[in-house]
Structure formats: structure tokens, C-alpha cells
Design a protein around this motif. Sequence first.
Motif, short mmCIF file in Angstrom:
data_model
loop_
_atom_site.label_atom_id
_atom_site.label_comp_id
_atom_site.label_asym_id
_atom_site.label_seq_id
_atom_site.Cartn_x
_atom_site.Cartn_y
_atom_site.Cartn_z
N SER A 75 23.05 29.89 -34.97
CA SER A 75 22.05 29.19 -35.78
C SER A 75 21.16 30.15 -36.55
O SER A 75 20.44 29.73 -37.45
N ASP A 76 21.18 31.42 -36.19
CA ASP A 76 20.42 32.45 -36.89
C ASP A 76 21.35 33.16 -37.86
O ASP A 76 22.36 33.75 -37.47
N ASP A 77 21.04 33.10 -39.17
CA ASP A 77 21.93 33.67 -40.18
C ASP A 77 22.15 35.17 -39.97
O ASP A 77 23.27 35.67 -40.13
N LYS A 78 21.09 35.89 -39.63
CA LYS A 78 21.23 37.34 -39.44
C LYS A 78 22.10 37.66 -38.22
O LYS A 78 23.01 38.48 -38.29
N LYS A 79 21.82 36.99 -37.10
CA LYS A 79 22.61 37.24 -35.90
C LYS A 79 24.06 36.80 -36.10
O LYS A 79 24.99 37.44 -35.60
N ALA B 219 25.75 36.85 -38.92
CA ALA B 219 26.43 37.85 -39.73
C ALA B 219 26.81 39.07 -38.89
O ALA B 219 27.91 39.64 -39.04
N ILE B 220 25.92 39.48 -38.00
CA ILE B 220 26.23 40.62 -37.12
C ILE B 220 27.34 40.26 -36.16
O ILE B 220 28.25 41.06 -35.90
N PHE B 221 27.32 39.03 -35.63
CA PHE B 221 28.37 38.61 -34.72
C PHE B 221 29.73 38.54 -35.42
O PHE B 221 30.75 38.93 -34.85
N ASP B 222 29.75 38.04 -36.64
CA ASP B 222 31.01 37.95 -37.37
C ASP B 222 31.63 39.32 -37.62
O ASP B 222 32.85 39.45 -37.68
N LYS B 223 30.79 40.35 -37.75
CA LYS B 223 31.32 41.68 -38.05
C LYS B 223 31.55 42.52 -36.81
O LYS B 223 32.55 43.23 -36.70
N PHE C 22 20.84 49.67 -38.81
CA PHE C 22 22.15 50.09 -39.28
C PHE C 22 23.23 49.05 -39.04
O PHE C 22 24.37 49.24 -39.44
N ILE C 23 22.90 47.96 -38.36
CA ILE C 23 23.84 46.87 -38.22
C ILE C 23 23.27 45.58 -38.78
O ILE C 23 23.93 44.54 -38.73
N ASP C 24 22.04 45.64 -39.30
CA ASP C 24 21.41 44.47 -39.91
C ASP C 24 21.87 44.36 -41.37
O ASP C 24 21.60 45.27 -42.17
N PRO C 25 22.57 43.30 -41.76
CA PRO C 25 23.08 43.20 -43.13
C PRO C 25 21.98 43.23 -44.18
O PRO C 25 22.15 43.84 -45.25
N ASP C 26 20.84 42.61 -43.90
CA ASP C 26 19.75 42.59 -44.88
C ASP C 26 19.20 43.99 -45.13
O ASP C 26 18.95 44.39 -46.26
N ILE C 27 19.00 44.74 -44.03
CA ILE C 27 18.46 46.09 -44.18
C ILE C 27 19.48 47.02 -44.81
O ILE C 27 19.13 47.90 -45.61
#
Length: 489
Positions: free
Chosen positions: A70-74, A76-80, A98-103
Motif C-alpha cells: 500500500s506504500d508506493d515507495k516500499k 517499488a523497492i519490493f518489486d526491485k 541508495f535503494i529509494d527510487p525517489d532519492i
Amino acid sequence: MAGRGAFPDLGTAEPKDFYKILDIERDADAEQIKRAYRRKALRYHPDKTGHDPDAAEQFQLVQRAYEVLSDDKKRAIFDKYGERGILMMEQMGEVAPFIDPDIILAMNKFFFIGTLLTALLILFPSFISVRADHKVFWSWAVVFIPLFIIDALLLYYLLTIPTKLPGAEEDDDHDDRFNEDRDAAMRDREKRKKEKAMRRSGSKVGMVGYFLLVVLFEIFVVLRLDGKVGWSWGAVFAPWFIVEAVNSYMISMGVVKKVKEGVYDLEAAHEGEGLESQQPTMRALKASEIVVLIADAYVFWILRLAQAALIAAKVGDGPLQSTAWGLIFLPTWLWGLTQLLSIVLACVAVRRSVVVDAERKKEARVGLIIKSIGFAVVATLLYVGVGLLVKRLANEESSGETPGAPSMGVIFIPTFIVLGLLFCCFCCCLPCLVCCFRQGLEAELAEDGVSNVEMIPSDRRITYGNGANDRPGSMTILIGEGTGSSRKR
């Protein structure tokens, strides 16, 4: 970098597929995720299953899956990276960027903008060099194109930055719950919001106006060099002098603020006894400290203003027209002397200090060493360039030509060195460091602890003297696949 000692040991973490736990597809939207969570949570809720440990564990997994997806950031990290990426982000906050897509996207933008700006900054002195050395006969408006592009980018940034800063309204609710008159509290809150909005808008308008004055100065210089206007150089430098007046006001406000706040009385805390006496308290500044504060705040501004005034008086029809260029750049020479003097005084102060403990004294010494090295590098590059420029200008003034004078390309060599290093950092070094760190994280986050590197098959490897019949120093090359491989020496 991907060694087991560098990061938390995630090898014991059993990977889970949160999509399978919720029975949804990997491209499910937020509404589908919410419906699946409600269905699964209702099915395994303890109120329905009682004390069944398997159902309780499944219920926790369902909650965990919904928390991540439900968290977009988490998500995206889980998908990768899978669940190990989520665990890494939660356990190692310092490597989470370094694993945060936004950063990562923000860092990529930073590297791109830095590369673009440094490239334009390299082009600007290059254009000045070929124009001043009469390699080309462009107008000065063309020469200033890279600088105008940078101005446009900076102006766009100033106009698009948000006026509302994060956390700006955190203190809006203070004391409201203790105020019985709710209407008065609401009016006070609205008043504070309006005052903050006005201050933020005024600050933004001030920054834009400050920047436009600098751009106006650049335009005046171009018009004067191209002969479009016949103004004196004092009039051309008028926007710059206004900018320096604004700088003087800002410096004065900073000095007044520091004088009102005072400083920490470290001596009283050092001489006292007990835990309470060790806490430093604020005290008023002494007269000598106020003099030092004012000198530190204004010395660079005074030298900068004097340098601009001397150049304007020299190139114009003022009384300094016959003054040697070496004296015109006297404020630049004095800047290096003041910096060297400040470093020496700081070294003496640290050495004689009896208040600062050994650890702080060591940190201060390391800081002074770094500052001294930085000053030595900057002063060397600056004064080499300024010295060559003075020599060229003196030759032009004495003969009207430049016999034996260094070309502008040679004069700008220190500038090219600095900008070239910055360009390499933005374009290559920093992105490569970030990429290497991410590769290390990906290797650590891999299910087997090893990065996904394509391994060379054993029957196609090059070995060195491993066989029993191999001569010392011989090389064996295995070619082919399976039973059809052949041995060559």
C-alpha cells in the motif's frame, strides 16, 4: 562493498512474495490491493480463527504484505529487491537512499544538472578566450550565451521552488488546545499563517530581485563591450553596487542577530563543578569579540566592493586610469593575506585553548589542516590566473598589443582545471560511486547473497598450470562445450 560484514546479515531472512500472500497480480492497483487485504484479513482474523497459531501467523503476513504494497515507495523497492530490500531500508537508514527510487531519481537529476552547468561554465571562458585572442570576431552577446543559459536555468529554479517549506506549520497548533476562546485561537492561527506566507513570499521576491540585478549587470557589460551604449563603466557597474548594498544589509542583520544572541560561556562551564555547572550558558559578547565578529563579517565584502570599484575606475575615465594593473588588483592580493592571517590566528587559539578538551582540540586541528590545504590549492590557482591576467593587461596598456603576453586560454588554465574536475565529478566519478554502492547492495540483497553476474562455464575457462601433466608456467585453454571440448596449450 558487498561483503557480509558491511551490511546486516539477510541470508537468514526467508523471502516472501507479498503478491501471492494477497492473491493479486503484480500490476494490481491500490483499490485491488485494499480489497484483497480486507478479504484476507477477514478470513484469518483471530476473532474468527480463535487461537490457531497458523492463522495468526498468516494474519500477520497479510498485514505485512498490505503495509508494504500500500506504500508506493516500499512497493517499488519490493518489486526491485524483494523483501530483503524492505528489511535493508528498515534496518540500515544510512544506505536507504541508495535503494529509494525517489532519492535515486533526485540524485540522477542532481548529476545531470551539475554536468550541464559545469559544461556551460567551461564554454563561457572558452568563448572569452577565443574572442579576446581574436581567433573569432563574434559579438560579446554571443560570447555570453552560455552564461545567459545558466541565468535562465537559475531563474526557472527560483520561480518554481515552493514557497511553503516542509514543517513550516508545525508550530501553528501550539497553545490552541489550552485556549478556551476557540474563535480567538482560530483568528490567531490564521494571522500566523498569513504572516508566514508573507515572509516566505517576500523572501522569494527578494531572491528573484537580487538575481535579476546580477543579470542586469551582465547585460550592461555586454552592451558596453559591443558599443551599443556609451555609458561610463561606473554606470555599467551600478547594478553590481546595488547588489553589494543588499549584501551589506544582510551582513549587518546577521551581525546584529549574533550580538543579541551572545555566545556560550565555555569558561564558566569548564571551571564549574558538578553536572549542572558543566552545561554552557549564554553570555553577552565582549567589545573585542564584537570587533572580531564585525571584521570577519565585513572583510570579504569590503575587499570585493573595493575590487569592483577599482576596476570600474581603471577602465573608465577616472583618476586611476594611469595606475598599474598590479595595484588595481590589490584587494585580491589582500584577500589571500587575510585568509592566511585568519588560519594562523585560529591555530594559535586552538593551541592556547584550555577549555576545549583533547578530542575537540584534535577535531579542530584536523579542520584547520583541511582548511589550510584548501586555501593553498585555491590561492595557487587564483593567483596564477590573476598574475597572468595582470601581465597581459600591462602589456596591452604599454604597447597596445600583446607581444609575449600570455593568451587568454593560458590565463584561464586554472579555471579550466577546477571546472574540469567538477565536470568529471558530476559526469563520471559521483555517478560511478553511487552505481558501485548500489551494485554492492544488490549483491547483498540477492537471494543467494551473490550478485547476478553471468558466470563463465567451467569448460570455457582459462586455467594456469593446474593439470598433472602441465609443464610449469604452461597455460591451458578449454574450448568447446560438454564432451566436445578440446585442450590446447
